[in-house]
Design a protein around this motif. Structure first.
Motif, PDB file in Angstrom:
ATOM      1  N   GLU A   1       0.829  -1.203   0.000  1.00 36.31           N
ATOM      2  CA  GLU A   1       0.000   0.000   0.000  1.00 36.31           C
ATOM      3  C   GLU A   1       0.867   1.257   0.000  1.00 36.31           C
ATOM      4  OE1 GLU A   1      -2.650  -0.226   3.281  1.00 36.31           O
ATOM      5  OE2 GLU A   1      -3.752  -1.967   2.518  1.00 36.31           O
ATOM      6  N   ALA A   2       1.900   1.249   0.833  1.00 40.51           N
ATOM      7  CA  ALA A   2       2.800   2.398   0.893  1.00 40.51           C
ATOM      8  C   ALA A   2       3.559   2.561  -0.413  1.00 40.51           C
ATOM      9  CB  ALA A   2       3.783   2.236   2.063  1.00 40.51           C
ATOM     10  N   ALA A   3       3.962   1.449  -0.998  1.00 41.92           N
ATOM     11  CA  ALA A   3       4.709   1.486  -2.253  1.00 41.92           C
ATOM     12  C   ALA A   3       3.838   1.993  -3.402  1.00 41.92           C
ATOM     13  CB  ALA A   3       5.248   0.097  -2.583  1.00 41.92           C
ATOM     14  N   MET A   4       2.556   1.636  -3.377  1.00 45.17           N
ATOM     15  CA  MET A   4       1.636   2.128  -4.404  1.00 45.17           C
ATOM     16  C   MET A   4       1.602   3.657  -4.390  1.00 45.17           C
ATOM     17  SD  MET A   4      -0.444   1.732  -6.831  1.00 45.17           S
ATOM     18  CE  MET A   4      -2.063   1.905  -7.564  1.00 45.17           C
ATOM     19  N   THR A   5       1.479   4.233  -3.218  1.00 46.51           N
ATOM     20  CA  THR A   5       1.450   5.692  -3.090  1.00 46.51           C
ATOM     21  C   THR A   5       2.769   6.306  -3.532  1.00 46.51           C
ATOM     22  OG1 THR A   5      -0.109   5.544  -1.245  1.00 46.51           O
ATOM     23  CG2 THR A   5       1.131   7.597  -1.484  1.00 46.51           C
ATOM     24  N   GLU A   6       3.866   5.703  -3.108  1.00 48.53           N
ATOM     25  CA  GLU A   6       5.196   6.225  -3.426  1.00 48.53           C
ATOM     26  C   GLU A   6       5.483   6.153  -4.926  1.00 48.53           C
ATOM     27  OE1 GLU A   6       9.137   7.728  -2.398  1.00 48.53           O
ATOM     28  OE2 GLU A   6       7.220   7.653  -1.325  1.00 48.53           O
ATOM     29  N   PHE A   7       5.249   4.996  -5.522  1.00 48.25           N
ATOM     30  CA  PHE A   7       5.563   4.818  -6.940  1.00 48.25           C
ATOM     31  C   PHE A   7       4.645   5.640  -7.838  1.00 48.25           C
ATOM     32  CE2 PHE A   7       7.418   0.520  -5.717  1.00 48.25           C
ATOM     33  CZ  PHE A   7       8.731   0.914  -5.955  1.00 48.25           C
ATOM     34  N   SER A   8       3.371   5.715  -7.504  1.00 47.98           N
ATOM     35  CA  SER A   8       2.450   6.470  -8.350  1.00 47.98           C
ATOM     36  C   SER A   8       2.732   7.966  -8.281  1.00 47.98           C
ATOM     37  CB  SER A   8       0.999   6.193  -7.945  1.00 47.98           C
ATOM     38  OG  SER A   8       0.728   6.662  -6.642  1.00 47.98           O
ATOM     39  N   THR A   9       3.381   8.397  -7.206  1.00 41.02           N
ATOM     40  CA  THR A   9       3.716   9.815  -7.044  1.00 41.02           C
ATOM     41  C   THR A   9       5.069  10.167  -7.648  1.00 41.02           C
ATOM     42  OG1 THR A   9       2.447   9.889  -4.978  1.00 41.02           O
ATOM     43  CG2 THR A   9       4.011  11.686  -5.376  1.00 41.02           C
ATOM     44  N   TYR A  10       6.061   9.302  -7.432  1.00 39.96           N
ATOM     45  CA  TYR A  10       7.426   9.642  -7.816  1.00 39.96           C
ATOM     46  C   TYR A  10       8.008   8.776  -8.937  1.00 39.96           C
ATOM     47  CZ  TYR A  10       7.273  12.153  -3.364  1.00 39.96           C
ATOM     48  OH  TYR A  10       6.922  12.989  -2.333  1.00 39.96           O
ATOM     49  N   GLY A  11       7.315   7.721  -9.333  1.00 40.24           N
ATOM     50  CA  GLY A  11       7.900   6.817 -10.317  1.00 40.24           C
ATOM     51  C   GLY A  11       8.895   5.893  -9.668  1.00 40.24           C
ATOM     52  N   ILE A  12       9.572   5.099 -10.495  1.00 41.17           N
ATOM     53  CA  ILE A  12      10.528   4.128  -9.963  1.00 41.17           C
ATOM     54  C   ILE A  12      11.813   4.814  -9.535  1.00 41.17           C
ATOM     55  CG2 ILE A  12      11.786   1.985 -10.446  1.00 41.17           C
ATOM     56  CD1 ILE A  12       9.671   1.558 -12.712  1.00 41.17           C
ATOM     57  N   ALA A  13      12.364   5.639 -10.419  1.00 44.52           N
ATOM     58  CA  ALA A  13      13.639   6.292 -10.116  1.00 44.52           C
ATOM     59  C   ALA A  13      13.519   7.248  -8.933  1.00 44.52           C
ATOM     60  CB  ALA A  13      14.141   7.042 -11.348  1.00 44.52           C
TER      61      ALA A  13
END
Length: 209
Positions: A17-29
């Motif tokens: 869940e946390a990763a979904m928020t992080e990746f959708s906001t900042y991308g992978i890099a």
């Protein structure tokens, strides 16, 4: 399942869940494992133990949110307009997932989830059979036709650079926009000759002039 295993599964869920928020906001890099760990309330090392790398975590997150879509969005090759309408509703209701797909398209070094490839292949196969049976127009190859359907259905999401930037007011009337997309898809998918040239006429001989 014992308490330790339940705790581990709960921690994995919080990480996803946390990763979904992080990746959708900042991308992978741009994503930071430290922020994911802090949001999930776990040790950073646990993320690497469970998911090995940031790239694998991204693929897991993408797969985790796409699989329900494959189950819920029934593919109907005989009614591509209806399918496009369902994809439109789903994509508009899941903006974070669409941002995730946008980041995925930009950062092609990440392997696509296996389920995504399998789902696409199954759709192409079903569409091919529908065309061969005469239930769908043959003006466009099945792969190209499916790409058109998905592009139109997600045109007003973060996964597409044009809909929201060129015609942002269209989303104010959700139902009208959906119907327009479905209508265009039905028109395209029913066509057997988009260029209007049909079968080339036989060359004339001197006797037929």
């Amino acid at each position: 399942m014992n308490k330790q295993m339940r705790n581990a599964e709960a921690t994995k869920e919080r990480i996803l869940e946390a990763a979904m928020t992080e990746f959708s906001t900042y991308g992978i890099a741009g994503a930071r494992v430290e922020r994911i760990a802090k949001t999930a309330g776990c040790n950073k090392n646990l993320i690497y133990i469970y998911f090995e790398s940031k790239e694998t975590l991204f693929t897991t997150v993408l797969s985790n949110y796409l699989v329900p879509a494959y189950d819920d969005l029934v593919f109907t090759p005989d009614d591509l307009g209806g399918y496009a309408a369902r994809v439109f509703d789903f994509s508009m209701a899941n903006p974070a997932l669409m941002r995730l797909l946008a980041w995925f398209s930009l950062e092609q070094k990440i392997d696509s989830p296996t389920e995504r490839g399998s789902s696409h292949a199954a759709k192409v196969s079903a569409l091919t059979q529908a065309q061969e049976a005469g239930r769908v127009g043959t003006a466009l190859p099945p792969e190209f036709l499916l790409t058109i359907v998905m592009t139109l259905a997600t045109a007003w999401t973060a996964a597409n650079p044009f809909g929201l930037s060129l015609e942002p007011d269209a989303v104010k009337n959700h139902d009208l926009l959906k119907e327009r997309i479905a209508s265009v898809v039905r028109l395209i998918s029913s066509a057997s000759d988009l260029c209007g040239c049909g079968t080339p006429p036989a060359p004339q001989t001197s006797d037929s002039v």
